[in-house]
Motif scaffolding. Sequence first.
Motif, PDB file in Angstrom:
ATOM      1  N   THR A 366     105.995  -2.955 -47.157  1.00 40.70           N
ATOM      2  CA  THR A 366     105.652  -4.370 -47.204  1.00 40.70           C
ATOM      3  C   THR A 366     106.915  -5.219 -47.106  1.00 40.70           C
ATOM      4  N   ALA A 367     107.946  -4.833 -47.861  1.00 42.62           N
ATOM      5  CA  ALA A 367     109.194  -5.583 -47.831  1.00 42.62           C
ATOM      6  C   ALA A 367     109.849  -5.501 -46.449  1.00 42.62           C
ATOM      7  N   LEU A 368     109.609  -4.409 -45.747  1.00 39.94           N
ATOM      8  CA  LEU A 368     110.164  -4.254 -44.403  1.00 39.94           C
ATOM      9  C   LEU A 368     109.351  -5.021 -43.360  1.00 39.94           C
ATOM     10  N   GLY A 369     108.217  -5.579 -43.805  1.00 41.07           N
ATOM     11  CA  GLY A 369     107.361  -6.310 -42.879  1.00 41.07           C
ATOM     12  C   GLY A 369     106.540  -5.399 -41.989  1.00 41.07           C
ATOM     13  N   ARG A 370     106.394  -4.151 -42.404  1.00 39.21           N
ATOM     14  CA  ARG A 370     105.628  -3.220 -41.589  1.00 39.21           C
ATOM     15  C   ARG A 370     104.201  -3.092 -42.095  1.00 39.21           C
ATOM     16  N   THR A 371     103.584  -4.214 -42.354  1.00 39.81           N
ATOM     17  CA  THR A 371     102.210  -4.164 -42.834  1.00 39.81           C
ATOM     18  C   THR A 371     101.279  -4.282 -41.635  1.00 39.81           C
ATOM     19  N   GLY A 372     100.176  -3.617 -41.687  1.00 43.98           N
ATOM     20  CA  GLY A 372      99.216  -3.647 -40.601  1.00 43.98           C
ATOM     21  C   GLY A 372      98.612  -5.030 -40.442  1.00 43.98           C
ATOM     22  N   SER A 373      98.023  -5.285 -39.278  1.00 42.84           N
ATOM     23  CA  SER A 373      97.384  -6.570 -39.057  1.00 42.84           C
ATOM     24  C   SER A 373      96.104  -6.655 -39.871  1.00 42.84           C
ATOM     25  N   ALA A 374      95.682  -7.886 -40.145  1.00 43.06           N
ATOM     26  CA  ALA A 374      94.503  -8.091 -40.982  1.00 43.06           C
ATOM     27  C   ALA A 374      93.263  -7.502 -40.318  1.00 43.06           C
ATOM     28  N   ALA A 375      92.370  -6.988 -41.137  1.00 44.95           N
ATOM     29  CA  ALA A 375      91.147  -6.401 -40.622  1.00 44.95           C
ATOM     30  C   ALA A 375      90.234  -7.496 -40.077  1.00 44.95           C
ATOM     31  N   VAL A 376      89.435  -7.125 -39.077  1.00 48.85           N
ATOM     32  CA  VAL A 376      88.468  -8.066 -38.527  1.00 48.85           C
ATOM     33  C   VAL A 376      87.317  -8.213 -39.514  1.00 48.85           C
ATOM     34  N   GLY A 377      86.910  -9.458 -39.761  1.00 43.92           N
ATOM     35  CA  GLY A 377      85.837  -9.715 -40.722  1.00 43.92           C
ATOM     36  C   GLY A 377      84.473  -9.406 -40.119  1.00 43.92           C
ATOM     37  N   PRO A 378      83.428  -9.593 -40.922  1.00 36.30           N
ATOM     38  CA  PRO A 378      82.073  -9.306 -40.437  1.00 36.30           C
ATOM     39  C   PRO A 378      81.542 -10.426 -39.549  1.00 36.30           C
ATOM     40  N   VAL A 379      80.574 -10.081 -38.705  1.00 36.87           N
ATOM     41  CA  VAL A 379      79.826 -11.100 -37.967  1.00 36.87           C
ATOM     42  C   VAL A 379      78.970 -11.839 -38.989  1.00 36.87           C
TER      43      VAL A 379
END
Length: 493
Positions: A366-379
């Motif tokens: 997280t500190a390295l900024g290697r966090t995954g992109s946010a998950a897609v929400g529901p329809v």
Amino acid sequence: MAKTNKDARPKARLPKGLRDIEAAELRAQNAMLDKIRGVYERYGFEPLETPAFEYTDALGKFLPDRDRPNEGVFSLQDEDEQWLSLRYDLTAPLARYVAQNFQTLTKPFRRYAVGRVWRNEKPGPGRFREFMQFDADTVGTDSVAADAEMCILAADTMEALGFERGEYVIKVSNRNVLDGTLEVIGVTDRRQQLAVLRAMDKLDRLGIEGVRELLGPGRRDESGDFTRGAGLTSEQVTIVLHQLEAAYDEKTTFDNKVQENLSSSRLRNEGLSELVEMRRIYTSAGYDDGQILINFGVVRGLEYYTGPVFEADITLDVKDEKGRPVRFGSVGGGGRYDDLVARFTGQKVPATGFSLGVSRLQAALTALGRTGSAAVGPVIVTVMEKEHIADYQKLVQTLRSSGIRAELYLGNPKKFGKQLEYADKRGSPCVVIQGSDEREKGEVTLKDLIEGAKAAAAIKDNKEWKETRPAQVSVKESDLVSEVRKILARHKS
RNA sequence: GCCGCCUUAGCUCAGGUGGUUAGAGCGCUAGAUUGUGGAUCUAGAGGUCCCCCGUUCAAGUCGGGGAGGCGGUACCA
């Protein structure tokens, strides 16, 4: 709800060193666990789960003349007044399990375990009082091939987690080498021995000069605090430092170094030849010194390791959100512990293992900024007319049974704008709208929120914004699933 | 454990030398716009100024003690 006295209300707060893990981080953690598990399974380890707490003495904590079992662990008393403690690692419970099931286990016994552990210590960056570890251990063999395997397992795991070569290193040493050094310099007092080992352990952090001070009289740190040293003579210090530096000289090959370090200590020679053998094994398996490196500054826990010891370090500079450098420490470690099961059975059972600090590793990522992109929400299926809520639920169910993440808007539907705002905050790719207009035609309107947001950037005027109704289409209700899938496919990346 | 720094609105932070009703930005709620997210404008809610004791006519501000947070150091099976 009854009125409560304001003073009697509990304050909503978390004990220090503990944290809530929210959706994005939890998803990232689960993804990490899947990757680690994949490696451990591939190596042939079998899963095992043991309870969060055990009898305190089974964990290796005895009750001295104190009311409370050793500080550092969280403890409680059973109704029969026996002391129980939350596990502080996954190795002690493994030793208990092996001792208890020794007759029936196939040896060598290879198991992996993942779970939370607890330590009652001062929290810090990358240090928590509750955190997750992921361990693999081989019990019942004294082969150094098992130790070498732990090192390549560690390297493979780091790479499976997305670290490139050169961004991590598995450092290896051997407790017998260190003990041999103590033998050579003639330090026999246990307290002095521990002080020497602790000083050697600080090589990475304090550098060679810091270690020199700690081996000798002592060291004053930048906060003005003084740490007492081991009190070695300058001759003794020279010998210890010479050995420490051996691993840091890249100009000479490791094998030459070993020759240089050979001495009168049988223990040390034994440890060195074990390291040579381990290196021969992992080198032939295709791992080089950039991935697994002999480094005599690796000490690890002082209590139970009996042979090779290793730790996994991230070699990248980690900075906090304000850009200051952060010291995370190692993200994993392990080694050989030949006496742990003997505590229960009296019979010596050789074992070796590796433990990955999942929480610390994730904090570093997280500190390295290697966090995954946010998950897609529901329809989100919106509610245009309250009396048709059953019809909307049916649309939701149609989407769900096609494997599409979907939900009905369950808030107050009075203000339609609120529903879109909700969908937007949830990260929905699109919403489904069906008012009387659509219903009469047997249609639904699909609004692509991601496309719409892009279109919005160009529109300044609210009237225009409303009239254009960007990125929305009306489709036959029977085509709902296929049309939603088209939108989802558009934003899949 | 020891040393240092910090603590004011949900969040980030202003508030020389003590002096009326403690502020800003962001966020939140409502409206402009009762079938459409963003932007804009308007209004509103939200504070035991970490806690206790003391000095003072008067304390967010000064002193003592405590708690919590951050950093260093020690310990870390």
